[in-house]
Design a protein around this motif. Structure first.
Motif, short mmCIF file in Angstrom:
data_model
loop_
_atom_site.label_atom_id
_atom_site.label_comp_id
_atom_site.label_asym_id
_atom_site.label_seq_id
_atom_site.Cartn_x
_atom_site.Cartn_y
_atom_site.Cartn_z
N CYS A 16 -55.74 -24.68 -2.72
CA CYS A 16 -55.53 -24.61 -1.36
C CYS A 16 -56.56 -23.58 -1.03
CB CYS A 16 -54.11 -23.94 -0.96
SG CYS A 16 -52.45 -24.94 -1.09
N MET A 17 -57.15 -23.83 0.07
CA MET A 17 -58.18 -22.90 0.74
C MET A 17 -57.71 -22.69 2.21
SD MET A 17 -61.86 -24.24 -0.65
CE MET A 17 -62.60 -22.69 -0.15
N GLY A 18 -58.17 -21.69 2.96
CA GLY A 18 -57.73 -21.24 4.20
C GLY A 18 -58.32 -20.25 4.57
N TRP A 19 -57.92 -19.67 5.82
CA TRP A 19 -58.41 -18.46 6.49
C TRP A 19 -56.98 -17.75 6.97
CZ3 TRP A 19 -63.43 -17.87 7.23
CH2 TRP A 19 -64.37 -19.02 7.04
N GLU B 80 -52.63 -11.90 8.52
CA GLU B 80 -51.80 -13.13 9.04
C GLU B 80 -52.75 -14.35 8.40
OE1 GLU B 80 -50.76 -15.30 13.17
OE2 GLU B 80 -52.37 -13.86 13.15
N GLY B 81 -51.84 -15.39 7.74
CA GLY B 81 -52.55 -16.50 7.34
C GLY B 81 -52.56 -17.38 8.54
N ILE B 82 -53.72 -17.90 8.85
CA ILE B 82 -53.72 -18.89 10.23
C ILE B 82 -53.78 -20.33 9.93
CG2 ILE B 82 -54.06 -16.83 11.38
CD1 ILE B 82 -57.21 -18.08 11.47
N ALA B 83 -54.63 -20.68 8.92
CA ALA B 83 -54.89 -22.04 8.52
C ALA B 83 -55.34 -22.33 7.26
CB ALA B 83 -56.16 -22.42 9.48
N ALA B 84 -54.49 -23.53 6.81
CA ALA B 84 -54.86 -23.78 5.30
C ALA B 84 -55.09 -25.17 5.15
CB ALA B 84 -53.80 -23.38 4.48
N TYR C 69 -64.47 -24.85 6.79
CA TYR C 69 -64.89 -24.25 8.14
C TYR C 69 -63.48 -24.05 8.99
CZ TYR C 69 -69.11 -26.87 6.91
OH TYR C 69 -70.47 -27.32 6.38
N LEU C 70 -63.72 -23.17 10.02
CA LEU C 70 -62.79 -23.02 10.78
C LEU C 70 -63.10 -23.05 12.24
CD1 LEU C 70 -59.56 -22.33 11.22
CD2 LEU C 70 -60.36 -20.10 11.37
N GLN C 71 -63.10 -24.43 13.00
CA GLN C 71 -63.46 -24.27 14.41
C GLN C 71 -62.71 -23.73 15.24
OE1 GLN C 71 -66.31 -25.74 15.64
NE2 GLN C 71 -65.52 -24.87 17.75
N TYR D 94 -61.87 -11.91 9.70
CA TYR D 94 -61.48 -13.13 9.33
C TYR D 94 -61.91 -13.07 7.73
CZ TYR D 94 -59.87 -14.86 13.74
OH TYR D 94 -59.18 -15.00 14.99
N TYR D 95 -61.02 -13.83 6.96
CA TYR D 95 -61.21 -13.88 5.67
C TYR D 95 -60.88 -15.16 5.05
CZ TYR D 95 -60.87 -8.78 5.23
OH TYR D 95 -61.18 -7.50 5.48
N CYS D 96 -61.86 -15.90 4.16
CA CYS D 96 -61.73 -16.97 3.58
C CYS D 96 -60.94 -16.87 2.14
CB CYS D 96 -63.08 -17.64 3.32
SG CYS D 96 -63.21 -19.29 2.48
N ALA D 97 -60.11 -17.62 1.92
CA ALA D 97 -59.19 -17.22 0.70
C ALA D 97 -59.19 -18.86 -0.02
CB ALA D 97 -57.94 -16.73 0.86
N ALA D 98 -58.67 -18.75 -1.24
CA ALA D 98 -58.31 -19.94 -1.87
C ALA D 98 -57.58 -19.54 -3.19
CB ALA D 98 -59.72 -20.58 -2.59
N THR D 99 -56.55 -20.49 -3.47
CA THR D 99 -55.99 -20.38 -4.80
C THR D 99 -55.78 -21.52 -5.65
OG1 THR D 99 -53.59 -19.73 -5.59
CG2 THR D 99 -53.80 -21.07 -3.75
N ASP D 100 -56.05 -21.72 -6.86
CA ASP D 100 -56.47 -22.44 -7.64
C ASP D 100 -54.93 -23.06 -8.46
OD1 ASP D 100 -58.29 -23.23 -10.42
OD2 ASP D 100 -57.98 -24.55 -8.80
N GLY D 101 -54.82 -24.30 -8.30
CA GLY D 101 -53.67 -24.72 -8.98
C GLY D 101 -52.56 -25.50 -7.86
N TYR D 102 -51.30 -25.90 -8.26
CA TYR D 102 -50.33 -26.27 -7.27
C TYR D 102 -50.04 -25.38 -6.22
CZ TYR D 102 -46.52 -28.00 -5.00
OH TYR D 102 -45.38 -28.69 -4.19
#
Length: 127
Positions: free
Chosen positions: A33-36, A45-49, A78-80, A92-100
């Motif tokens: 998963c990747m997101g913002w 606050e997690g806003i988009a993934a 990207y985040l439009q 605003y932070y970009c984040a990622a988690t690897d795996g399910y």
């Protein structure tokens, strides 16, 4: 090791638009998963993934105004952001988690995942 580098933040008037980018490097498994996320004076606050299969999820606060996308060829997220409001002002932070992962669950409960984080980019929306 995954590295995430954000760009595209800045200042804009209410009603305006910005597009954030996140360049990712390193190894990802086939599921991720990747997101913002964003953080103002209140809690993060997690806003988009987006999941590796393209499934997306948005927080209610940005649904219909923000769009998350990814370019797999360039490993860029990207985040439009359209129709920006003063309350969108945050780091605003970009984040990622690897795996399910489930994008919806990850946005709400990211603390239960092993995450990679970018350094953040400031977005300021003036009224």
């Amino acid at each position: 090791q995954v590295q995430l580098v954000e760009s595209g933040g800045g200042s804009v008037q209410a009603g305006g638009s910005l597009k954030l980018s996140c360049a990712a490097s390193g190894y990802f498994s086939t599921r991720y998963c990747m997101g913002w996320f964003r953080q103002a004076p209140k809690e993060r606050e997690g806003i988009a993934a987006i999941e590796s299969d393209g499934t997306t999820h948005y927080a209610d606060s940005v649904k219909g105004r923000f769009t998350i996308s990814q370019d797999n060829a360039s490993n860029t997220l990207y985040l439009q952001m359209n129709s920006l409001k003063p309350e969108d002002t945050a780091m605003y932070y970009c984040a990622a988690t690897d795996g399910y992962c489930s994008s919806a669950s990850w946005l709400r409960q990211s603390r239960y995942y092993d995450n990679y984080w970018g350094q953040g980019t400031q977005v300021t929306v003036s009224s």
